[in-house]
Design a protein around this motif. Sequence first.
Motif, PDB file in Angstrom:
ATOM      1  N   ALA A 151      -0.962 -79.534 -21.173  1.00  6.97           N
ATOM      2  CA  ALA A 151      -2.309 -79.529 -20.868  1.00  6.97           C
ATOM      3  C   ALA A 151      -3.463 -79.901 -21.750  1.00  6.97           C
ATOM      4  O   ALA A 151      -3.445 -80.186 -22.952  1.00  6.97           O
ATOM      5  CB  ALA A 151      -2.569 -77.953 -20.777  1.00  6.97           C
ATOM      6  N   GLY A 152      -4.500 -80.510 -20.909  1.00  2.29           N
ATOM      7  CA  GLY A 152      -5.631 -81.026 -21.646  1.00  2.29           C
ATOM      8  C   GLY A 152      -5.173 -82.540 -22.027  1.00  2.29           C
ATOM      9  O   GLY A 152      -5.988 -83.454 -22.644  1.00  2.29           O
ATOM     10  N   CYS A 160       0.801 -77.180 -18.035  1.00  2.00           N
ATOM     11  CA  CYS A 160      -0.116 -78.302 -17.609  1.00  2.00           C
ATOM     12  C   CYS A 160      -1.293 -77.512 -17.075  1.00  2.00           C
ATOM     13  O   CYS A 160      -1.230 -76.718 -16.639  1.00  2.00           O
ATOM     14  CB  CYS A 160       0.768 -78.980 -16.270  1.00  2.00           C
ATOM     15  SG  CYS A 160      -0.086 -80.563 -15.769  1.00  2.00           S
ATOM     16  N   SER A 161      -2.698 -78.499 -17.153  1.00  2.00           N
ATOM     17  CA  SER A 161      -3.850 -78.113 -16.609  1.00  2.00           C
ATOM     18  C   SER A 161      -3.674 -78.044 -14.864  1.00  2.00           C
ATOM     19  O   SER A 161      -3.049 -78.795 -14.388  1.00  2.00           O
ATOM     20  CB  SER A 161      -4.939 -79.080 -17.028  1.00  2.00           C
ATOM     21  OG  SER A 161      -5.069 -78.976 -18.394  1.00  2.00           O
ATOM     22  N   GLU A 162      -4.432 -76.983 -14.454  1.00  2.00           N
ATOM     23  CA  GLU A 162      -4.801 -77.259 -12.974  1.00  2.00           C
ATOM     24  C   GLU A 162      -5.110 -78.630 -12.575  1.00  2.00           C
ATOM     25  O   GLU A 162      -5.977 -79.061 -13.017  1.00  2.00           O
ATOM     26  CB  GLU A 162      -5.334 -75.822 -12.430  1.00  2.00           C
ATOM     27  CG  GLU A 162      -4.955 -74.870 -12.913  1.00  2.00           C
ATOM     28  CD  GLU A 162      -5.973 -73.533 -12.726  1.00  2.00           C
ATOM     29  OE1 GLU A 162      -7.207 -73.691 -12.633  1.00  2.00           O
ATOM     30  OE2 GLU A 162      -5.465 -72.352 -12.649  1.00  2.00           O
ATOM     31  N   TYR A 203       0.708 -73.347 -15.127  1.00  2.00           N
ATOM     32  CA  TYR A 203      -0.602 -74.194 -15.105  1.00  2.00           C
ATOM     33  C   TYR A 203      -1.695 -73.196 -15.833  1.00  2.00           C
ATOM     34  O   TYR A 203      -1.415 -72.169 -15.757  1.00  2.00           O
ATOM     35  CB  TYR A 203      -1.064 -74.273 -13.551  1.00  2.00           C
ATOM     36  CG  TYR A 203      -0.378 -75.257 -12.877  1.00  2.00           C
ATOM     37  CD1 TYR A 203      -0.643 -76.550 -12.923  1.00  2.00           C
ATOM     38  CD2 TYR A 203       0.848 -74.991 -11.982  1.00  2.00           C
ATOM     39  CE1 TYR A 203       0.161 -77.613 -12.310  1.00  2.00           C
ATOM     40  CE2 TYR A 203       1.500 -75.946 -11.182  1.00  2.00           C
ATOM     41  CZ  TYR A 203       1.206 -77.506 -11.436  1.00  2.00           C
ATOM     42  OH  TYR A 203       1.820 -78.291 -10.932  1.00  2.00           O
ATOM     43  N   LYS A 245      -8.291 -75.701 -16.193  1.00  2.00           N
ATOM     44  CA  LYS A 245      -8.686 -77.127 -16.688  1.00  2.00           C
ATOM     45  C   LYS A 245      -9.807 -77.059 -17.833  1.00  2.00           C
ATOM     46  O   LYS A 245     -10.663 -76.100 -17.564  1.00  2.00           O
ATOM     47  CB  LYS A 245      -9.200 -77.887 -15.627  1.00  2.00           C
ATOM     48  CG  LYS A 245      -9.215 -79.415 -15.793  1.00  2.00           C
ATOM     49  CD  LYS A 245      -9.379 -80.133 -14.693  1.00  2.00           C
ATOM     50  CE  LYS A 245      -9.389 -81.861 -15.054  1.00  2.00           C
ATOM     51  NZ  LYS A 245      -9.525 -82.695 -13.886  1.00  2.00           N
ATOM     52  N   SER A 295      -7.918 -77.089 -24.824  1.00  2.00           N
ATOM     53  CA  SER A 295      -6.575 -76.988 -24.194  1.00  2.00           C
ATOM     54  C   SER A 295      -5.601 -76.902 -25.148  1.00  2.00           C
ATOM     55  O   SER A 295      -4.350 -76.390 -24.743  1.00  2.00           O
ATOM     56  CB  SER A 295      -6.269 -78.252 -23.347  1.00  2.00           C
ATOM     57  OG  SER A 295      -7.190 -78.262 -22.209  1.00  2.00           O
TER      58      SER A 295
END
Length: 347
Positions: free
Chosen positions: A282-283, A310-312, A326, A329, A335
């Motif tokens: 994420a990020g 992970c980011s959306e 998710y 974001k 993040s």
Amino acid sequence: LKEISESPESVRKTLRGKFVLEENPPAVAMRLGEDVFPAALAERLKHKELKHVLLIGQGTAAVAGQAVASMMQRVVGGSVDVRAMKATELSGYSMLADMSNCLVIAISQSGTTTDTNRTVDLVKSKGASVLAIVNRRNADLVYKVDGVLYTSDGRDIEMSVASTKAFYSQVVAGYLLAYQMGILMGTLGQEEAFHELESLLQLPDLMKSVLADHSVVSQLAGTWAPTRRDWAVVGSGSTRAAADEIRIKLSELCYKSIATDYIEDKKHIDLSSEPLTLVCAAGLPLVALKDAVKEVAIFKSHKSVPIVICSEGFDAFESYAAGVIYVPKASENASVLLNTLVGHLWG
């Protein structure tokens, strides 16, 4: 779970009153007082007299320093050499006869960590300037340094696994110091600082949204964690610190020895163990994300079980991961802590 659930409020208290945002035009007024960031230190930064920034701690506090150093390098990089290291590594192997051009930022939950406090004594005796990020008012460390930035309100007691919610606040406090330094040194523009701090203000609410429903984390942990003897946590760039912190809590909570590595290096070392691998993605910038997808595909091909944070809005991991968790974001800096939050919940 109590400490994890209280972490958004701890972050909010750490940010409260530390800066003012002005919208037209975008500008930032930092409000770190003389007791946090002495005027003499500010002047030395303005005149480029400091050449090295060293972030030190032990355990989780050292990982917080790692996260802050990654971000600080981007803010002041080129003007100052920024490094994170264990306090014991600095005192044992990296001391200089003259450290008057060094700023040391000591991070501690309790303020009583012997290794950290002893290192502070040594660097002070060599002429270094020292700031502290501490979770306890009137702790021993407070009386050894030039300035103190308290996490939360300086009284945010950790009752279970120590330095859980403190980790989030330590990282955020370090970010504040980095922004202050960047503004003073002229390496961070007002508009960029405005957007970074605006994003940081949203972090507590983003953390709450992750905490509001962790059924996916629960379901994936229940399904996959018991199936593999070996576990690993990986991250790259700014998310490597998240991986290291998750590894610490996962080891403490689950009584397992757990590997941690860079995403790209995992395939070169121990894929043969076919581990369950938590991937902190994420990020990450888009180029790094695309590279991480290839790495996760390799993990899968070697019969590993990759679980990706992970980011959306990015779904390319779906084809290769055993599960994708998710998070909202957010900026790269924010993040880091959203990755960590999911990892703590997993633990």
